[in-house]
Write a protein that holds these residues in place. Structure first.
Motif, PDB file in Angstrom:
ATOM      1  N   THR A 188      11.571  50.991 -13.063  1.00 39.58           N
ATOM      2  CA  THR A 188      11.107  49.784 -12.385  1.00 39.58           C
ATOM      3  C   THR A 188      10.004  50.160 -11.405  1.00 39.58           C
ATOM      4  N   ASP A 189       8.963  49.348 -11.321  1.00 45.14           N
ATOM      5  CA  ASP A 189       7.878  49.609 -10.387  1.00 45.14           C
ATOM      6  C   ASP A 189       8.291  49.198  -8.974  1.00 45.14           C
ATOM      7  N   LEU A 190       7.595  49.775  -7.974  1.00 44.66           N
ATOM      8  CA  LEU A 190       7.938  49.531  -6.572  1.00 44.66           C
ATOM      9  C   LEU A 190       6.666  49.292  -5.773  1.00 44.66           C
ATOM     10  N   LEU A 191       6.616  48.170  -5.051  1.00 44.64           N
ATOM     11  CA  LEU A 191       5.520  47.868  -4.137  1.00 44.64           C
ATOM     12  C   LEU A 191       6.046  48.014  -2.714  1.00 44.64           C
ATOM     13  N   VAL A 192       5.472  48.964  -1.964  1.00 48.74           N
ATOM     14  CA  VAL A 192       5.955  49.312  -0.634  1.00 48.74           C
ATOM     15  C   VAL A 192       5.108  48.642   0.442  1.00 48.74           C
ATOM     16  N   ALA A 193       5.750  47.864   1.308  1.00 48.20           N
ATOM     17  CA  ALA A 193       5.067  47.300   2.476  1.00 48.20           C
ATOM     18  C   ALA A 193       5.209  48.210   3.692  1.00 48.20           C
ATOM     19  N   SER A 194       6.359  48.885   3.805  1.00 44.39           N
ATOM     20  CA  SER A 194       6.639  49.743   4.965  1.00 44.39           C
ATOM     21  C   SER A 194       6.081  51.140   4.719  1.00 44.39           C
ATOM     22  N   THR A 195       4.745  51.246   4.786  1.00 43.35           N
ATOM     23  CA  THR A 195       4.090  52.510   4.456  1.00 43.35           C
ATOM     24  C   THR A 195       4.429  53.630   5.432  1.00 43.35           C
ATOM     25  N   GLY A 196       4.968  53.288   6.608  1.00 40.85           N
ATOM     26  CA  GLY A 196       5.360  54.315   7.565  1.00 40.85           C
ATOM     27  C   GLY A 196       6.371  55.299   6.995  1.00 40.85           C
ATOM     28  N   ALA A 197       7.131  54.877   5.998  1.00 42.03           N
ATOM     29  CA  ALA A 197       8.101  55.785   5.371  1.00 42.03           C
ATOM     30  C   ALA A 197       7.404  56.975   4.726  1.00 42.03           C
ATOM     31  N   LEU A 198       6.138  56.799   4.362  1.00 35.76           N
ATOM     32  CA  LEU A 198       5.421  57.857   3.645  1.00 35.76           C
ATOM     33  C   LEU A 198       4.898  58.946   4.574  1.00 35.76           C
ATOM     34  N   THR A 199       5.158  58.828   5.887  1.00 39.52           N
ATOM     35  CA  THR A 199       4.836  59.939   6.784  1.00 39.52           C
ATOM     36  C   THR A 199       5.821  61.085   6.582  1.00 39.52           C
ATOM     37  N   ASP A 200       6.921  60.818   5.910  1.00 39.74           N
ATOM     38  CA  ASP A 200       7.847  61.868   5.475  1.00 39.74           C
ATOM     39  C   ASP A 200       7.270  62.455   4.192  1.00 39.74           C
ATOM     40  N   GLU A 201       6.625  63.605   4.304  1.00 40.67           N
ATOM     41  CA  GLU A 201       5.898  64.160   3.157  1.00 40.67           C
ATOM     42  C   GLU A 201       6.817  64.504   1.992  1.00 40.67           C
ATOM     43  N   ASP A 202       8.033  64.937   2.295  1.00 43.53           N
ATOM     44  CA  ASP A 202       8.973  65.228   1.215  1.00 43.53           C
ATOM     45  C   ASP A 202       9.268  63.969   0.413  1.00 43.53           C
ATOM     46  N   LEU A 203       9.489  62.861   1.137  1.00 49.98           N
ATOM     47  CA  LEU A 203       9.748  61.594   0.463  1.00 49.98           C
ATOM     48  C   LEU A 203       8.525  61.156  -0.337  1.00 49.98           C
ATOM     49  N   ALA A 204       7.347  61.265   0.266  1.00 50.74           N
ATOM     50  CA  ALA A 204       6.129  60.855  -0.424  1.00 50.74           C
ATOM     51  C   ALA A 204       5.947  61.628  -1.718  1.00 50.74           C
ATOM     52  N   LYS A 205       6.178  62.933  -1.677  1.00 52.00           N
ATOM     53  CA  LYS A 205       6.038  63.758  -2.877  1.00 52.00           C
ATOM     54  C   LYS A 205       7.050  63.345  -3.940  1.00 52.00           C
ATOM     55  N   VAL A 225       7.198  57.312  12.968  1.00 51.83           N
ATOM     56  CA  VAL A 225       8.610  57.679  13.107  1.00 51.83           C
ATOM     57  C   VAL A 225       9.183  57.092  14.390  1.00 51.83           C
ATOM     58  N   LYS A 226       8.366  57.072  15.444  1.00 50.91           N
ATOM     59  CA  LYS A 226       8.809  56.565  16.745  1.00 50.91           C
ATOM     60  C   LYS A 226       8.825  55.042  16.803  1.00 50.91           C
ATOM     61  N   PHE A 227       7.986  54.398  15.992  1.00 50.42           N
ATOM     62  CA  PHE A 227       7.885  52.935  15.986  1.00 50.42           C
ATOM     63  C   PHE A 227       8.028  52.447  14.540  1.00 50.42           C
ATOM     64  N   PRO A 228       9.213  52.528  13.964  1.00 52.18           N
ATOM     65  CA  PRO A 228       9.369  52.286  12.520  1.00 52.18           C
ATOM     66  C   PRO A 228       9.073  50.868  12.065  1.00 52.18           C
ATOM     67  N   LYS A 229       9.071  49.900  12.990  1.00 50.29           N
ATOM     68  CA  LYS A 229       8.862  48.514  12.579  1.00 50.29           C
ATOM     69  C   LYS A 229       7.491  47.977  12.966  1.00 50.29           C
ATOM     70  N   SER A 230       6.689  48.777  13.656  1.00 49.66           N
ATOM     71  CA  SER A 230       5.457  48.186  14.189  1.00 49.66           C
ATOM     72  C   SER A 230       4.213  49.048  14.068  1.00 49.66           C
ATOM     73  N   THR A 231       4.278  50.195  13.396  1.00 51.14           N
ATOM     74  CA  THR A 231       3.074  51.026  13.279  1.00 51.14           C
ATOM     75  C   THR A 231       2.840  51.512  11.847  1.00 51.14           C
ATOM     76  N   ASN A 232       3.159  50.682  10.865  1.00 54.11           N
ATOM     77  CA  ASN A 232       2.875  51.040   9.483  1.00 54.11           C
ATOM     78  C   ASN A 232       1.373  51.205   9.243  1.00 54.11           C
ATOM     79  N   VAL A 233       0.560  50.553  10.078  1.00 58.33           N
ATOM     80  CA  VAL A 233      -0.893  50.666   9.937  1.00 58.33           C
ATOM     81  C   VAL A 233      -1.330  52.126  10.047  1.00 58.33           C
ATOM     82  N   ALA A 234      -0.710  52.887  10.943  1.00 61.69           N
ATOM     83  CA  ALA A 234      -1.074  54.300  11.102  1.00 61.69           C
ATOM     84  C   ALA A 234      -0.879  55.056   9.800  1.00 61.69           C
ATOM     85  N   ALA A 235       0.217  54.795   9.130  1.00 67.01           N
ATOM     86  CA  ALA A 235       0.475  55.458   7.851  1.00 67.01           C
ATOM     87  C   ALA A 235      -0.509  55.002   6.786  1.00 67.01           C
TER      88      ALA A 235
END
Length: 267
Positions: A86-103, A181-191
């Motif tokens: 199944t394909d996945l469209l991610v809005a919470s891009t801040g999760a991808l600052t975890d490089e292990d998860l991103a990989k 990581v410090k602002f998980p709900k409000s700084t997805n723009v940084a990611a």
């Protein structure tokens, strides 16, 4: 005669973003996309325009899962969604600052993963410039209302300065690896900016609390051997959830339209 295939969409999260996205899908706002079900850990009853399902049921029934519920969903379910095909469209891009998860997400499959830029623009240009060579400097300044930036890790001194502020107060500086990581709900723009330039550590981020911030603002400044760039966006905060901007669900809908193959759109 060719038949246009309909993409069955499962929406995760029925909050400020999910309600707008789900309502638009139910009204047929994205040709080729059908809202098949909604996933939320709260009983929603008749509040949703599609059946409420568990995550497992949604993955089985849908072609595409749209995440609109926070970084934790991406961490817990991302790989499983993609591994199921199944394909996945991610809005919470801040999760991808975890490089292990991103990989892991980028390597998973056969499902495909997509990201939306959310509340910031200019990412396509940054990607194009990056293709010519690395940027020597990338800075992001995000300014929001103090209450939307309060976090459990903050000490009393910082909270006091934010709550008693009569003007802008610097809350944190760091990299695009540190800040989401410090602002998980409000700084997805940084990611999102870091994903565009391809380097979490090269993006310097400054988070500012301003009690007079009628708009949420994001200022991106970048420089390299091929030019200098500055983008500023100022959004109205969502009235239900001021931690996000009103434009975010519409950015998700635009990305969804591109994924399902709507024509006449610049990607």
């Amino acid at each position: 005669m060719n038949t246009v295939r309909t993409t069955k969409v499962g929406l995760v999260g029925w909050g400020a973003i999910g309600r707008v996205v789900g309502g638009a899908l139910a009204e047929g706002a994205v040709p080729g996309a059908e809202l098949t079900c909604v996933v939320d850990n709260r009983p929603l009853g008749d509040a949703v325009p599609a059946p409420q399902r568990t995550f497992e049921q949604a993955v089985d029934a849908c072609d595409l899962i749209v995440e609109a519920a926070g970084q934790g969903v991406v961490r817990e379910w991302g790989e499983r969604v993609l591994a199921a095909g199944t394909d996945l469209l991610v809005a919470s891009t801040g999760a991808l600052t975890d490089e292990d998860l991103a990989k892991k997400l980028l390597a998973a499959g056969p499902g495909r993963v997509y990201f939306t830029g959310g509340a910031v623009g200019g990412l396509d240009l940054l990607q194009a410039v990056r293709a010519m060579g690395p940027l020597t400097e990338v800075r992001l300044t995000t300014t929001k209302l103090p209450a939307t930036l309060e976090q459990p890790w903050m000490d009393e001194e910082l909270l006091g300065r934010m709550r008693g502020a009569t003007g802008p107060v610097e809350v944190m500086t760091g990299t695009a690896r540190d800040v989401p990581v410090k602002f998980p709900k409000s700084t997805n723009v940084a990611a999102s900016v870091a994903l565009a330039v391809g380097d979490l550590d090269s993006v310097r981020v400054r988070v500012v609390a301003d009690p007079g911030a009628v708009h949420t603002s994001h200022v991106v400044e970048a420089a390299g051997p091929h030019g200098t760039y500055r983008f500023e966006v100022r959004h109205r905060p969502d009235p239900v959830n001021p931690a996000t901007s009103q434009v975010v669900p519409y950015a998700v809908l635009r990305s969804l339209g591109a994924v399902v193959g709507r024509t006449g759109q610049i990607l």
